[in-house]
Design an enzyme around this catalytic site. Structure first.
Site, PDB file in Angstrom:
ATOM      1  NE  ARG A 134      -8.184 -12.922  -1.274  1.00 47.15           N
ATOM      2  CZ  ARG A 134      -8.784 -13.807  -0.491  1.00 47.15           C
ATOM      3  NH1 ARG A 134      -9.370 -13.419   0.612  1.00 47.15           N
ATOM      4  NH2 ARG A 134      -8.791 -15.091  -0.808  1.00 47.15           N
ATOM      5  CD  GLU A 140      17.480   7.364   0.327  1.00 49.93           C
ATOM      6  OE1 GLU A 140      17.321   7.115   1.534  1.00 49.93           O
ATOM      7  OE2 GLU A 140      17.986   6.561  -0.480  1.00 49.93           O
ATOM      8  N   PRO A 149       6.330   3.065   5.245  1.00 51.56           N
ATOM      9  CG  PRO A 149       8.556   2.420   5.262  1.00 51.56           C
ATOM     10  CD  PRO A 149       7.605   3.317   4.563  1.00 51.56           C
ATOM     11  CG  ASP A 196     -10.213 -15.999   3.001  1.00 59.73           C
ATOM     12  OD1 ASP A 196     -10.078 -17.214   2.809  1.00 59.73           O
ATOM     13  OD2 ASP A 196     -10.222 -15.146   2.089  1.00 59.73           O
TER      14      ASP A 196
HETATM   15  C1  4GN Z   1       5.810   0.851   2.148  1.00 63.02           C
HETATM   16  C2  4GN Z   1       6.706   1.430   1.242  1.00 63.02           C
HETATM   17  C3  4GN Z   1       7.604  -0.458   2.990  1.00 63.02           C
HETATM   18  C4  4GN Z   1       6.270  -0.103   3.017  1.00 63.02           C
HETATM   19  C5  4GN Z   1       8.036   1.026   1.277  1.00 63.02           C
HETATM   20  C6  4GN Z   1       5.373  -0.749   3.995  1.00 63.02           C
HETATM   21  C7  4GN Z   1       8.814   2.662  -0.372  1.00 63.02           C
HETATM   22  N1  4GN Z   1       8.450   0.083   2.134  1.00 63.02           N
HETATM   23  N2  4GN Z   1       5.887  -1.226   5.116  1.00 63.02           N
HETATM   24  N3  4GN Z   1       8.978   1.552   0.459  1.00 63.02           N
HETATM   25  O1  4GN Z   1       4.190  -0.801   3.747  1.00 63.02           O
HETATM   26  C8  4GN Z   1      10.892   5.254   0.625  1.00 63.02           C
HETATM   27  C9  4GN Z   1      10.093   5.709  -0.544  1.00 63.02           C
HETATM   28  C10 4GN Z   1      10.245   3.997   1.121  1.00 63.02           C
HETATM   29  C11 4GN Z   1       8.757   5.093  -0.430  1.00 63.02           C
HETATM   30  C12 4GN Z   1       8.911   3.913   0.438  1.00 63.02           C
END
Ligand code: 4GN
Length: 252
Positions: A153, A116, A89, A168
């Site tokens: 794609r 985590e 994230p 698209d």
């Molecule tokens: C990416 C990974 C959301 C996204 C994730 C995203 C795994 N969540 N927004 N989760 O692209 C802690 C370990 C969170 C890796 C991560």
């Protein structure tokens, strides 16, 4: 293109290797895939890949060594060094433009975190941190698969029809136009007359106008970085003037 994933849940990737157009493209050897489980690279007899965080706090952290060994092993299977992508994230937000750029690579290694997160020192082996948006899911696998689908794609031959990907949403910087199929009338809702006319020039213009209208109303933020044809910018001007006159009528 040789795509690899580093993940504790290799079976999850069946969703893209066995299903749909992307799965078919794998069978047709338009891309290659393998998943590496970091559990293969632990030095402890019980195969732990996670440990408690220094400094305390909840949850577990994925250890550096098995992940780095997995990345190094993945690189030995690539014909030339591949970009290592970490799904998080905290990364730069993924988009059509990013998908287009990554579709030109000869190989990609997707590092999927769990718990985590990963030991911070692994990031020295990561080329790009990428995010799907401002939300968290339980592991990097689903974001990785979403990106892999979006990237593949765009590659020639993956979608049966070469024009599909070009039409698209976002491909031309605009949202897609509305689609209809038989019957021509359904619950009193009629397919727009022009689509039944057989006049292909007129249909093309109508679809362009619909794409522009949808973009103006649903995603006006997309309009700022557009490279429009003469026809498109003429239509856009008409649409915007229409909207402006609606607004002034309201005021009166
Ligand atoms: C990416 C990974 C959301 C996204 C994730 C995203 C795994 N969540 N927004 N989760 O692209 C802690 C370990 C969170 C890796 C991560």
């Amino acid at each position: 293109m040789h795509i690899q994933a580093i993940s504790l849940f290799p079976e999850m990737f069946c969703a893209i290797t066995e299903q749909g157009v992307i799965g078919r493209a794998l069978k047709n050897k338009l891309w290659q895939f393998n998943c590496i489980n970091p559990r293969q690279f632990t030095d402890n007899p019980l195969g732990y890949i996670d440990d408690r965080p220094f400094g305390g706090g909840p949850g577990m952290v994925m250890m550096a060594e098995p992940l780095i060994k997995a990345i190094e092993h993945a690189q030995t299977q690539q014909s030339k060094p591949a970009k290592v992508l970490y799904l998080s994230p905290q990364g730069k937000v993924f988009s059509h433009t990013q998908a287009k750029r990554l579709s030109k690579e000869s190989g990609l290694i997707f590092l999927c975190g769990r718990y985590e997160g990963i030991d911070e020192r692994v990031l020295t082996y990561v080329d790009e941190e990428i995010s799907l948006g401002d939300f968290v899911v339980s592991g990097g696998e689903l974001p990785a698969m979403t990106m892999i689908d979006a990237i593949l794609r765009l590659k020639p031959g993956v979608l049966g029809d070469e024009l599909s990907a070009q039409q698209d949403s976002f491909a031309q910087g605009l949202l897609d136009y509305p689609h209809y199929t038989r019957p021509a009338s359904f619950q009193n809702m009629d397919v727009p007359e022009v689509l039944l006319s057989g006049n292909h020039a007129l249909i093309k213009r109508w679809r362009l106008e619909q794409s522009l209208r949808r973009t103006v109303t649903k995603r006006p933020d997309l309009l700022s970085d557009l490279d429009l044809t003469k026809e498109a910018s003429g239509l856009l001007k008409k649409i915007q003037e229409e909207q402006d006159s609606h607004k002034t009528e309201h005021k009166k």
